[in-house]
Write a protein that holds these residues in place. Structure first.
Motif, mmCIF file in Angstrom:
data_model
loop_
_atom_site.group_PDB
_atom_site.id
_atom_site.type_symbol
_atom_site.label_atom_id
_atom_site.label_comp_id
_atom_site.label_asym_id
_atom_site.label_seq_id
_atom_site.Cartn_x
_atom_site.Cartn_y
_atom_site.Cartn_z
ATOM 1 N N UNK A 135 0.802 -1.236 0.120
ATOM 2 C CA UNK A 135 0.130 0.051 0.202
ATOM 3 C C UNK A 135 0.883 1.222 0.075
ATOM 4 N N UNK A 136 1.994 1.210 0.893
ATOM 5 C CA UNK A 136 2.833 2.512 0.677
ATOM 6 C C UNK A 136 3.658 2.748 -0.432
ATOM 7 N N UNK A 137 3.824 1.594 -1.136
ATOM 8 C CA UNK A 137 4.551 1.489 -2.293
ATOM 9 C C UNK A 137 3.758 2.317 -3.601
ATOM 10 N N UNK A 138 2.421 1.656 -3.216
ATOM 11 C CA UNK A 138 1.428 2.217 -4.316
ATOM 12 C C UNK A 138 1.312 3.881 -4.227
ATOM 13 N N UNK A 139 1.242 4.126 -3.012
ATOM 14 C CA UNK A 139 0.763 5.563 -2.811
ATOM 15 C C UNK A 139 1.782 6.391 -3.297
ATOM 16 N N UNK A 140 3.122 6.050 -2.972
ATOM 17 C CA UNK A 140 4.335 6.818 -3.354
ATOM 18 C C UNK A 140 4.445 6.893 -4.775
ATOM 19 N N UNK A 141 3.980 5.902 -5.535
ATOM 20 C CA UNK A 141 4.118 5.915 -7.083
ATOM 21 C C UNK A 141 2.775 6.355 -7.590
ATOM 22 N N UNK A 142 1.852 7.238 -6.914
ATOM 23 C CA UNK A 142 0.818 7.930 -7.334
ATOM 24 C C UNK A 142 -0.384 6.633 -7.733
ATOM 25 N N UNK A 143 -0.341 5.497 -7.165
ATOM 26 C CA UNK A 143 -1.508 4.676 -7.641
ATOM 27 C C UNK A 143 -2.365 4.495 -6.460
ATOM 28 N N UNK A 144 -2.837 5.585 -5.721
ATOM 29 C CA UNK A 144 -3.735 5.538 -4.892
ATOM 30 C C UNK A 144 -5.183 5.176 -5.102
ATOM 31 N N UNK A 145 -5.665 4.065 -4.664
ATOM 32 C CA UNK A 145 -7.068 3.789 -5.155
ATOM 33 C C UNK A 145 -8.013 3.446 -3.999
ATOM 34 N N UNK A 146 -7.315 2.974 -2.929
ATOM 35 C CA UNK A 146 -8.133 2.439 -1.849
ATOM 36 C C UNK A 146 -7.346 2.513 -0.720
ATOM 37 N N UNK A 147 -7.880 2.395 0.547
ATOM 38 C CA UNK A 147 -7.181 2.460 1.798
ATOM 39 C C UNK A 147 -6.971 0.915 2.318
ATOM 40 N N UNK A 148 -6.174 0.875 3.367
ATOM 41 C CA UNK A 148 -6.052 -0.600 4.198
ATOM 42 C C UNK A 148 -7.358 -0.680 4.887
ATOM 43 N N UNK A 149 -7.981 -2.027 4.917
ATOM 44 C CA UNK A 149 -9.020 -2.286 5.717
ATOM 45 C C UNK A 149 -8.458 -3.134 6.809
ATOM 46 N N UNK A 150 -8.787 -2.935 8.183
ATOM 47 C CA UNK A 150 -8.483 -3.802 9.157
ATOM 48 C C UNK A 150 -9.586 -4.361 9.802
ATOM 49 N N UNK A 151 -9.428 -5.836 10.340
ATOM 50 C CA UNK A 151 -10.502 -6.295 11.084
ATOM 51 C C UNK A 151 -9.735 -6.851 12.289
ATOM 52 N N UNK A 152 -10.502 -6.611 13.443
ATOM 53 C CA UNK A 152 -9.759 -7.262 14.751
ATOM 54 C C UNK A 152 -10.740 -8.123 15.439
ATOM 55 N N UNK A 153 -10.188 -8.692 16.528
ATOM 56 C CA UNK A 153 -10.811 -9.792 17.285
ATOM 57 C C UNK A 153 -11.988 -9.040 18.287
ATOM 58 N N UNK A 154 -11.866 -7.749 18.323
ATOM 59 C CA UNK A 154 -12.991 -7.217 18.991
ATOM 60 C C UNK A 154 -14.277 -6.745 18.117
ATOM 61 N N UNK A 155 -14.320 -7.334 17.215
ATOM 62 C CA UNK A 155 -15.272 -7.344 16.050
ATOM 63 C C UNK A 155 -15.362 -5.877 15.426
#
Length: 235
Positions: free
Chosen positions: A8-28
């Protein structure tokens, strides 16, 4: 292993930002990590991060350096700073952004150099993973410090995420583990990481762990949402 964060960091720096990182946790909990936030400048950083950077001194190690925001700021101030990260993508991005010294390694495998300041920002103490591993983690960090060295870390007391009863107490699942132990999974561009443990420490628990390793522990400041900045000082 898929380098979700680094990709994701490499994509952003290359100007290829299309989406964010989704996170899922054990706290639902489902959340996102906005990629632009991972490239913030000093003026856009939370006050606790700004304070930590102002307190940094001597030879600095930035653990979990990510895109290098903290290390690059200190380098621009003329300081001797090294970044370290387990993500190949993060290391590549730091190099491309001009960070002079960056290491691709798990911090537990790094033992060649001593430092005056160790930074563990953005809940960096979470890298310890679990309470069971916290002692070993702090012991290793202690071995990396020069005399009078310091660790600057921020974390959060996530007690607020549990239900409260009428008396103000919290309903915490009695599963034998500390309530700040969370398991996360990250997803980016239809790729999902393996689950990994992360540790959120309330200040009292951090203080007791620090004292066990003969650190002085100081609460430097509190944030707006159960977060805090602490300094562990080695004498």
């Amino acid at each position: 292993m898929i380098d979700i964060f680094g990709n994701a960091l490499v994509d952003y720096l290359a100007g290829e930002y299309t989406e964010d990182i989704a996170t899922y946790s054990s706290l639902d909990e489902e959340d996102t990590i906005p990629l632009p936030y991972l490239f913030r400048t000093f003026k856009d950083m939370p006050s606790l991060e700004k304070t930590a950077l102002k307190l940094a001194k001597g030879k600095v190690l930035d653990i979990g350096c990510g895109a290098g925001n903290h290390a690059l700021y200190l380098q621009q101030k003329g300081m001797d700073v090294t970044g370290i990260d387990t993500s190949k993508g993060a290391v590549k991005v730091c190099q491309q952004r001009g960070l002079n010294a960056v290491i691709h390694s798990d911090i537990l495998n790094h033992s060649k150099t001593k430092y005056d300041t160790i930074l563990l920002l953005m809940n960096g103490i979470g890298l310890a993973g679990t309470m069971q591993k916290l002692d070993g983690f702090l012991s290793h960090l202690k071995s990396l410090l020069n005399p009078n060295g310091q660790i600057l870390l921020d974390s959060s007391d996530i007690i607020y995420m549990f239900d409260q009863d009428e008396d103000g107490g919290y309903w915490i699942p009695d599963n034998g583990s500390y309530y700040g132990e969370v398991v996360f999974t990250m997803e980016y561009k239809n790729q999902r990481s393996e689950p990994f443990p992360w540790l959120y420490l309330d200040y009292g628990t951090l203080q007791n762990a620090a004292w066990a390793h003969n650190f002085e522990c100081e609460l430097v400041g509190k944030g707006n949402h159960y977060d805090y900045l602490a300094k562990l000082l080695l004498h």
